[in-house]
Design an enzyme around this catalytic site. Structure first.
Site, mmCIF file in Angstrom:
data_model
loop_
_atom_site.group_PDB
_atom_site.id
_atom_site.type_symbol
_atom_site.label_atom_id
_atom_site.label_comp_id
_atom_site.label_asym_id
_atom_site.label_seq_id
_atom_site.Cartn_x
_atom_site.Cartn_y
_atom_site.Cartn_z
ATOM 1 N N GLY A 68 2.140 -5.457 7.491
ATOM 2 C CA GLY A 68 1.299 -6.304 6.759
ATOM 3 C C GLY A 68 0.351 -6.421 7.614
ATOM 4 O O GLY A 68 -0.173 -5.778 8.655
ATOM 5 N N SER A 69 -0.452 -7.913 7.139
ATOM 6 C CA SER A 69 -1.596 -8.246 7.671
ATOM 7 C C SER A 69 -1.450 -8.740 9.320
ATOM 8 O O SER A 69 -0.273 -9.174 9.652
ATOM 9 C CB SER A 69 -2.307 -9.242 7.136
ATOM 10 O OG SER A 69 -1.605 -10.536 7.229
ATOM 11 N N CYS A 75 -3.513 1.576 6.737
ATOM 12 C CA CYS A 75 -3.831 0.731 8.283
ATOM 13 C C CYS A 75 -4.557 2.065 9.297
ATOM 14 O O CYS A 75 -5.237 1.403 10.112
ATOM 15 C CB CYS A 75 -2.542 0.381 8.876
ATOM 16 S SG CYS A 75 -1.678 -0.757 7.944
ATOM 17 N N ASN A 117 0.798 -1.264 0.185
ATOM 18 C CA ASN A 117 0.206 -0.048 -0.015
ATOM 19 C C ASN A 117 0.646 1.135 0.055
ATOM 20 O O ASN A 117 0.360 2.316 -0.420
ATOM 21 C CB ASN A 117 -0.982 0.082 1.007
ATOM 22 C CG ASN A 117 -0.401 -0.169 2.527
ATOM 23 O OD1 ASN A 117 0.462 -1.000 2.517
ATOM 24 N ND2 ASN A 117 -0.916 0.309 3.651
ATOM 25 N N GLU A 164 -10.743 -5.145 9.481
ATOM 26 C CA GLU A 164 -10.004 -4.202 8.597
ATOM 27 C C GLU A 164 -10.569 -4.033 7.408
ATOM 28 O O GLU A 164 -10.212 -5.079 6.565
ATOM 29 C CB GLU A 164 -8.290 -4.324 8.622
ATOM 30 C CG GLU A 164 -7.630 -3.266 8.078
ATOM 31 C CD GLU A 164 -6.263 -3.208 7.882
ATOM 32 O OE1 GLU A 164 -5.760 -2.209 8.195
ATOM 33 O OE2 GLU A 164 -5.698 -4.347 8.170
ATOM 34 N N GLU A 217 4.154 -4.015 12.282
ATOM 35 C CA GLU A 217 3.270 -2.610 11.998
ATOM 36 C C GLU A 217 2.047 -3.459 11.347
ATOM 37 O O GLU A 217 2.010 -3.893 10.177
ATOM 38 C CB GLU A 217 3.763 -1.821 11.144
ATOM 39 C CG GLU A 217 5.042 -1.078 11.822
ATOM 40 C CD GLU A 217 4.494 -0.104 13.203
ATOM 41 O OE1 GLU A 217 3.292 0.079 13.518
ATOM 42 O OE2 GLU A 217 5.373 0.057 14.051
ATOM 43 N N LEU A 218 0.925 -3.777 12.072
ATOM 44 C CA LEU A 218 -0.267 -4.634 11.283
ATOM 45 C C LEU A 218 -1.538 -3.747 11.083
ATOM 46 O O LEU A 218 -1.225 -2.451 10.912
ATOM 47 C CB LEU A 218 -0.300 -5.620 12.625
ATOM 48 C CG LEU A 218 0.743 -6.485 12.962
ATOM 49 C CD1 LEU A 218 0.486 -7.637 13.945
ATOM 50 C CD2 LEU A 218 1.545 -7.081 11.554
#
Length: 477
Positions: A229-230, A285, A154, A379, A249-250
């Site tokens: 990511g996820s 996010c 992203n 999300e 970093e989710l």
């Protein structure tokens, strides 16, 4: 336009053994370039080179690290429009958003260049009792060693920058696996890094097949894994990472609270929420997903937000007038379309949007979405925002915290006591007062709690993760 093909980089040098990874224009779906894919042998070679580069990188003087980063800043500025077009094509970003990301790339490297020469330690007073009379302590920060970075689609420039620039400033060699959906941006960055005087092996950028990713995660020679990511993938990687440091970093489903005192600022609030919900086609996010509005303002904000969503121009991101581009691919758009339909079947009302054409999903505003519906609880990662009225401020805070995510939250209020209350009570990594949770400055500590991850990005804070504290105790006399 993009080149016909792009190499990967091993130990600072380009290699083109194949062109096996097709990269598509996310608007047209056409293959526009092909990228070399690194096999298991190349991954092993890159990690071994990073290990050999550990000592040369540690000994690289702070001013020399700064010069590398400053060179990158100059070259990014010179190639800014080329980088923006690459983002527009491979990530489907409208040119306006793509140019903004290139600006943030440059700002992140500038900040790292400044931090590269600020590193140091502190003097500690150890004379805290008669027993420790004559003792003094000193600390310094030393590089943690070879790092592994895995980045998402992203923000394929700026999220890479948030790992690469601090690593150079800290003196850490690294191996990077960019998203196979958007690898070109990271490879363009590697072109610039290859122009510098970094020691051999300082960096490798490797688009890699899924079956060859294991060493990025599990190899004990790598001392830190930083993944963006996820949620599902991130916690799995942590479980596999062994003893190395892990920064995650989710995801998030960011909430924004609009308090009752915002009646005179409702146009501004609607502008900011629309920007936070629909920029990047919601693929952030910290995109605004849930808006909790005091009941006295609910009708007014609803009307304004619907008007702004309808005014967005969806289409080809290369068109300067486009303000809403496609999602990363059609399956992502179909997933979100299905969540909207599920919410409607359970009583939600679509106020505007909801339509899909290929990977393009209209800017969508809903109300009445059940809190356990996927569209609210998960999300969304798309151009969808949910409106929810509230009566009591404490109730609003509880509903923000009801999520399993905790990245950032926004709060529009003029009441300082409520702002402080939110800061104390909200289970998130950051509270943004007077704006949306989508606000981020690349130097601030950024990261989440609960399902949103652990650790912090932001140049200074990433450098702290990429270094270790070393203590010296001196006894005088």
């Amino acid at each position: 336009m993009l080149a016909e093909r792009y190499p990967y980089y091993v130990a600072n040098r380009p290699r083109q053994p194949n062109a096996e990874l097709p990269v598509t224009d996310k608007y047209s779906g056409e293959v526009v370039t092909r990228v070399a894919v690194a096999d298991a042998a190349a991954v092993e070679e890159a990690i071994a080179a990073a290990v050999r580069a550990t000592e040369p990188m540690r000994k690289l003087a702070p001013y020399a690290r700064q010069q590398v980063l400053e060179h990158c800043v100059r070259r990014f500025q010179e190639r800014a429009e080329e980088f923006a077009l690459a983002l527009c094509i491979e990530a489907g970003k409208p040119l306006r958003d793509a140019r903004a990301e290139v600006t943030r790339l440059i700002e992140t490297f500038k900040a790292a260049a400044e931090e590269a020469v600020r590193g140091g330690g502190e003097v500690l007073n150890l004379e805290v009792s008669q027993r420790t009379a004559g003792y003094r302590g000193f600390t310094q920060r030393v590089p943690v060693g070879p790092c592994s970075f895995i980045t998402p689609f992203n923000f394929p420039l700026n999220l890479v920058a948030h790992k690469v620039a601090p690593a150079i400033a800290a003196g850490c060699p690294f191996v990077l696996k960019p998203s196979d959906r958007t690898p070109v941006s990271a490879l363009l960055m590697a072109e610039v890094l290859a122009e510098t005087a970094l020691p051999e092996g300082a960096f490798s950028v490797l688009p890699t097949r899924l079956e060859d990713v294991g060493p990025f995660i599990e190899d004990d020679r790598l001392k830190l894994l930083s993944f963006t990511g996820s949620e599902k993938v991130g916690w799995d990687l942590k479980a596999r990472a062994g003893r190395k440091k892990v920064v995650l970093e989710l995801g998030g489903n960011a909430a924004c609270v609009v308090d009752a005192d915002q009646a005179e600022r409702l146009d501004f609030v609607a502008d900011r929420i629309a920007q936070g919900a629909f920029f990047q086609a919601g693929q952030s996010c910290i995109s605004v997903q849930r808006v909790l509005v005091h009941e006295s303002l609910f009708d007014g904000l609803r009307e304004r937000l619907v008007t702004r969503a309808k005014a967005l121009r969806a289409g080809n991101p290369r068109d300067e007038s486009t303000t809403l581009g496609p999602l990363i691919d059609e399956p992502a758009a179909r997933r979100l379309e299905g969540w909207i339909q599920e919410a409607v079947a359970r009583g939600a009302r679509v106020l505007t949007g909801g339509g899909r054409r290929g990977a393009l999903l209209e800017a969508t505003v809903l109300e009445g979405v059940p809190e356990d519906a996927s569209l609210c609880a998960e999300e969304a990662f798309g151009p969808v925002v949910l409106l929810q009225p509230f009566r009591d401020f404490e109730e609003a805070l509880r509903r923000v915290n009801a999520s399993r995510y905790g990245l950032q939250a926004g709060l529009f209020t003029q009441d300082l006591s409520r702002a402080m209350r939110a800061w104390d009570e909200l289970e998130v990594g950051g509270v943004v007062v007077g704006d949306v949770p989508s606000f981020r400055v690349d130097t601030m500590p950024y990261g989440g709690v609960k399902g949103s991850g652990l650790g912090r990005e932001g140049v200074k804070y990433a450098i702290e993760d990429m270094t270790e504290l070393r203590l010296l105790v001196l006894r005088q006399g």
